[in-house]
Design a protein around this motif. Structure first.
Motif, PDB file in Angstrom:
ATOM      1  N   THR A 124       3.486   1.405  10.028  1.00 55.39           N
ATOM      2  CA  THR A 124       3.952   1.503  11.407  1.00 55.39           C
ATOM      3  C   THR A 124       5.477   1.522  11.438  1.00 55.39           C
ATOM      4  OG1 THR A 124       2.044   0.196  12.128  1.00 55.39           O
ATOM      5  CG2 THR A 124       3.811   0.517  13.726  1.00 55.39           C
ATOM      6  N   CYS A 125       6.006   2.411  12.249  1.00 56.74           N
ATOM      7  CA  CYS A 125       7.434   2.401  12.562  1.00 56.74           C
ATOM      8  C   CYS A 125       7.563   2.060  14.041  1.00 56.74           C
ATOM      9  CB  CYS A 125       8.065   3.756  12.285  1.00 56.74           C
ATOM     10  SG  CYS A 125       9.816   3.843  12.730  1.00 56.74           S
ATOM     11  N   PHE A 126       8.164   0.905  14.320  1.00 58.52           N
ATOM     12  CA  PHE A 126       8.388   0.515  15.709  1.00 58.52           C
ATOM     13  C   PHE A 126       9.750   1.007  16.169  1.00 58.52           C
ATOM     14  CE2 PHE A 126       5.172  -2.934  14.940  1.00 58.52           C
ATOM     15  CZ  PHE A 126       4.292  -2.540  15.939  1.00 58.52           C
ATOM     16  N   VAL A 127       9.798   1.471  17.417  1.00 52.85           N
ATOM     17  CA  VAL A 127      11.016   2.023  18.003  1.00 52.85           C
ATOM     18  C   VAL A 127      11.286   1.330  19.328  1.00 52.85           C
ATOM     19  CG1 VAL A 127      12.168   4.122  18.790  1.00 52.85           C
ATOM     20  CG2 VAL A 127      10.484   4.255  16.943  1.00 52.85           C
ATOM     21  N   GLY A 128      12.532   0.929  19.527  1.00 52.08           N
ATOM     22  CA  GLY A 128      12.943   0.321  20.795  1.00 52.08           C
ATOM     23  C   GLY A 128      14.237   0.946  21.279  1.00 52.08           C
ATOM     24  N   PRO A 129      14.175   2.017  22.077  1.00 51.93           N
ATOM     25  CA  PRO A 129      15.401   2.643  22.586  1.00 51.93           C
ATOM     26  C   PRO A 129      15.926   1.919  23.824  1.00 51.93           C
ATOM     27  CG  PRO A 129      13.514   3.874  23.350  1.00 51.93           C
ATOM     28  CD  PRO A 129      12.974   2.738  22.519  1.00 51.93           C
ATOM     29  N   GLU A 130      17.228   2.043  24.045  1.00 54.78           N
ATOM     30  CA  GLU A 130      17.877   1.487  25.241  1.00 54.78           C
ATOM     31  C   GLU A 130      18.571   2.622  25.983  1.00 54.78           C
ATOM     32  OE1 GLU A 130      20.375  -1.958  24.488  1.00 54.78           O
ATOM     33  OE2 GLU A 130      19.381  -2.274  22.575  1.00 54.78           O
ATOM     34  N   PRO A 131      17.835   3.449  26.713  1.00 57.91           N
ATOM     35  CA  PRO A 131      18.473   4.585  27.389  1.00 57.91           C
ATOM     36  C   PRO A 131      19.273   4.125  28.609  1.00 57.91           C
ATOM     37  CG  PRO A 131      16.069   4.852  27.168  1.00 57.91           C
ATOM     38  CD  PRO A 131      16.398   3.420  26.928  1.00 57.91           C
ATOM     39  N   GLU A 132      20.485   4.639  28.728  1.00 60.19           N
ATOM     40  CA  GLU A 132      21.314   4.404  29.907  1.00 60.19           C
ATOM     41  C   GLU A 132      21.347   5.675  30.746  1.00 60.19           C
ATOM     42  OE1 GLU A 132      24.372   1.314  27.614  1.00 60.19           O
ATOM     43  OE2 GLU A 132      24.869   3.439  27.786  1.00 60.19           O
ATOM     44  N   HIS A 272      16.549   0.937  18.262  1.00 58.95           N
ATOM     45  CA  HIS A 272      16.166  -0.109  17.318  1.00 58.95           C
ATOM     46  C   HIS A 272      14.949   0.351  16.524  1.00 58.95           C
ATOM     47  CE1 HIS A 272      18.626  -3.319  19.383  1.00 58.95           C
ATOM     48  NE2 HIS A 272      18.595  -2.371  20.305  1.00 58.95           N
ATOM     49  N   MET A 273      15.016   0.221  15.198  1.00 57.56           N
ATOM     50  CA  MET A 273      13.962   0.721  14.316  1.00 57.56           C
ATOM     51  C   MET A 273      13.541  -0.372  13.333  1.00 57.56           C
ATOM     52  SD  MET A 273      13.734   4.083  15.120  1.00 57.56           S
ATOM     53  CE  MET A 273      12.994   4.886  13.690  1.00 57.56           C
ATOM     54  N   SER A 274      12.244  -0.433  13.060  1.00 56.83           N
ATOM     55  CA  SER A 274      11.747  -1.373  12.048  1.00 56.83           C
ATOM     56  C   SER A 274      10.463  -0.850  11.432  1.00 56.83           C
ATOM     57  CB  SER A 274      11.514  -2.763  12.651  1.00 56.83           C
ATOM     58  OG  SER A 274      10.557  -2.731  13.686  1.00 56.83           O
ATOM     59  N   PHE A 275      10.269  -1.166  10.144  1.00 59.62           N
ATOM     60  CA  PHE A 275       9.051  -0.822   9.420  1.00 59.62           C
ATOM     61  C   PHE A 275       8.164  -2.054   9.316  1.00 59.62           C
ATOM     62  CE2 PHE A 275      11.053   2.811   6.720  1.00 59.62           C
ATOM     63  CZ  PHE A 275      10.829   3.699   7.759  1.00 59.62           C
ATOM     64  N   TRP A 276       6.845  -1.845   9.522  1.00 63.10           N
ATOM     65  CA  TRP A 276       5.861  -2.924   9.411  1.00 63.10           C
ATOM     66  C   TRP A 276       4.686  -2.432   8.569  1.00 63.10           C
ATOM     67  CZ3 TRP A 276       5.327  -7.516  12.839  1.00 63.10           C
ATOM     68  CH2 TRP A 276       6.517  -7.786  13.537  1.00 63.10           C
ATOM     69  N   LYS A 277       3.976  -3.382   7.963  1.00 62.11           N
ATOM     70  CA  LYS A 277       2.786  -3.058   7.190  1.00 62.11           C
ATOM     71  C   LYS A 277       1.786  -4.192   7.313  1.00 62.11           C
ATOM     72  CE  LYS A 277       1.511  -1.058   2.718  1.00 62.11           C
ATOM     73  NZ  LYS A 277       2.028  -0.648   1.382  1.00 62.11           N
ATOM     74  N   ASP A 278       0.538  -3.841   7.612  1.00 58.77           N
ATOM     75  CA  ASP A 278      -0.540  -4.831   7.753  1.00 58.77           C
ATOM     76  C   ASP A 278      -0.156  -5.933   8.742  1.00 58.77           C
ATOM     77  OD1 ASP A 278      -2.053  -3.454   5.834  1.00 58.77           O
ATOM     78  OD2 ASP A 278      -1.131  -4.586   4.195  1.00 58.77           O
ATOM     79  N   GLY A 279       0.545  -5.549   9.797  1.00 58.24           N
ATOM     80  CA  GLY A 279       0.904  -6.501  10.837  1.00 58.24           C
ATOM     81  C   GLY A 279       2.094  -7.372  10.521  1.00 58.24           C
ATOM     82  N   ASN A 280       2.784  -7.112   9.429  1.00 56.16           N
ATOM     83  CA  ASN A 280       3.941  -7.931   9.039  1.00 56.16           C
ATOM     84  C   ASN A 280       5.190  -7.058   8.940  1.00 56.16           C
ATOM     85  OD1 ASN A 280       2.454 -10.439   8.572  1.00 56.16           O
ATOM     86  ND2 ASN A 280       1.557  -9.341   6.839  1.00 56.16           N
TER      87      ASN A 280
END
Length: 471
Positions: A124-132, A272-280
């Motif tokens: 999983t790649c989680f993405v959190g943008p902050e659009p202005e 904002h970007m982060s990599f996760w695997k098996d829920g961690n």
């Protein structure tokens, strides 16, 4: 939601019309609406035909037929139609080969997610943008042989302190660079943003906060909770759609143009970007700023490919009016904790390992989320696969560095043309796993050069008359 459940959903909501939406390569939603009772479950297998030659950067007229296959899991009741209408996002296919169309941005995002899983790096790649964005009261612009002009206005703008107003000028204007977190009456847009938030929540979007931003003239931000890459890419389309339509309902106009106001902050989209695997999370560790070795390598990938990435994350000529020193936009491709003048910041708000992530601060909201988020993920994958060193952190204020010091650092492109050249020279990381096609990238670059760069280059700028008319 499968097709059978979709029609049950429509019955429960007394839906009359079916609105099919899809995204072009520049991030603009296209749509076509059908009476619901003319469709059956076969639409989710056979799709709906349309003219691909009329979509910017897509097909030639002699091979124009395309198929849009709606994804029933994306069904939402559209809040902006008078008749009860369900909106469904579609994927684009070639009608001859029956294969996903290689220029469909949503298809790029889906291939990117599958490629990430195939590498074994993460699932999983989680993405959190902050659009202005800005909300104006009035916008006028014109360009012809006779002349060119633009003029914007906002009841909040600092330039209106001396304006005579029908109800009397009550002051409470937002000063230049003074718009971060003021309360009402200076922040006059809180209720409109609140309505936008509730419309998003009704669509299933989790909103974390909304507030006024730094710029005068109605600059705002609404923050969505992070989601997996495809979900967030879909949500970003809804985000723009909601904001523009709610603003219009209140007699205002919203824009995601990065730099509409001279000598004030532009609109970014810190991502904002982060990599996760098996829920961690895979981002936390004992390295710099509490990051894992894998996370630092991912940052190394972003920094190595940063100049090429910026062609997709900052894809307009106007983007580069924002990417200048002094207006909170990062122009140096460097890593730092807390330092907002670096392009890759590691937020330190929380000590929780789950909060560890990299924030790429360069992007702006003119980007196509499907392409920008996926490209950023692909750079991170390349960084992990090749163990790319991000280099030494830059924890000082980059805006105070001397020209000699800055000359030794990697910097963002200063123009769209420069960014496109970087993308041409460095895109193998994007075509890995056939996630991005050469065809898509070539079409994107050619369109930008022919229809934006060349068109702007042909026209004198209004300020040139100030500079040169009397020479």
């Amino acid at each position: 939601m499968n097709p059978k459940e979709f029609f049950k959903f429509c019955d429960e909501h007394d839906v009359k019309q079916f609105d099919m939406k899809f995204c072009d390569i520049f991030g603009t939603w296209q749509h076509c609406t059908y009476p619901l009772d003319t469709l059956d479950e076969g639409v989710f297998e056979d799709g709906l035909g349309f003219d691909g030659s009329s979509i910017r950067g897509w097909q030639a007229i002699n091979e124009s037929d395309m198929i849009a296959i709606p994804d029933p899991s994306t069904a939402r009741i559209d809040p902006f139609f008078a008749l009860p209408t369900v909106s469904v996002i579609a994927d684009i296919f070639d009608p001859i080969t029956k294969q996903p169309y290689n220029k469909d941005p949503r298809g790029v995002a889906k291939r990117g997610v599958e490629y990430l899983k195939s590498t074994g790096i993460a699932d999983t790649c989680f993405v959190g943008p902050e659009p202005e964005f800005f909300m104006f009261d009035d916008i006028r612009y014109h360009s012809s042989q006779r002349g060119a002009m633009y003029e914007i206005d906002s009841s909040e703008a600092a330039w209106n302190t001396g304006r005579s107003e029908v109800t009397g000028n009550l002051g409470h204007k937002v000063g230049y660079k003074a718009g971060y977190f003021p309360v009402s009456p200076s922040d006059s847009l809180g209720d409109i943003r609140g309505e936008m938030v509730e419309a998003m929540r009704a669509l299933g979007i989790v909103v974390e906060a909304h507030h006024h931003e730094v710029g005068t003239a109605g600059q705002c931000e609404i923050d969505m909770k992070f989601e997996d890459l495809l979900t967030m890419s879909d949500q970003f389309m809804w985000y723009k759609y909601v904001i523009k339509n709610v603003a219009k309902k209140h007699g205002k106009t919203a824009t995601f143009m990065p730099k509409p106001v001279f000598e004030d902050n532009g609109s970014g989209m810190h991502t904002h970007m982060s990599f996760w695997k098996d829920g961690n999370t895979l981002m936390a560790g004992d390295g710099y700023a509490g990051m894992s070795e894998q996370a630092l390598h991912a940052i190394g990938g972003i920094l190595k490919h940063g100049r090429a990435l910026i062609a997709l994350s900052n894809p307009t000529i106007n983007s580069y009016h924002r990417l200048v020193p002094g207006y909170e936009a990062p122009v140096t491709l460097a890593m730092s904790q807390r330092n907002r003048s670096a392009s890759c910041r590691i937020p330190m708000y929380s000590a929780s390992p789950k909060a560890k992530r990299v924030e790429f601060r360069t992007p702006d909201p003119s980007a196509c989320g499907y392409l920008s988020f996926t490209a950023l993920m692909m750079a991170m994958i390349d960084g992990v696969q090749n163990k790319i060193d991000p280099g030494e952190p830059l924890d000082r204020d980059i805006y105070d560095m001397t020209p000699e010091e800055l000359a030794e650092t990697n910097v963002a492109p200063t123009s769209l043309g420069e960014a496109l050249e970087a993308l041409e020279a460095d895109h193998d990381f994007l075509t890995a796993g056939e996630v991005f096609s050469e065809d898509l990238l070539n079409s994107f670059i050619a369109f930008k050069r022919e229809n934006e760069i060349d068109e702007v280059r042909l026209r004198p700028h209004p300020f040139e008359f100030d500079l040169y008319y009397n020479i």
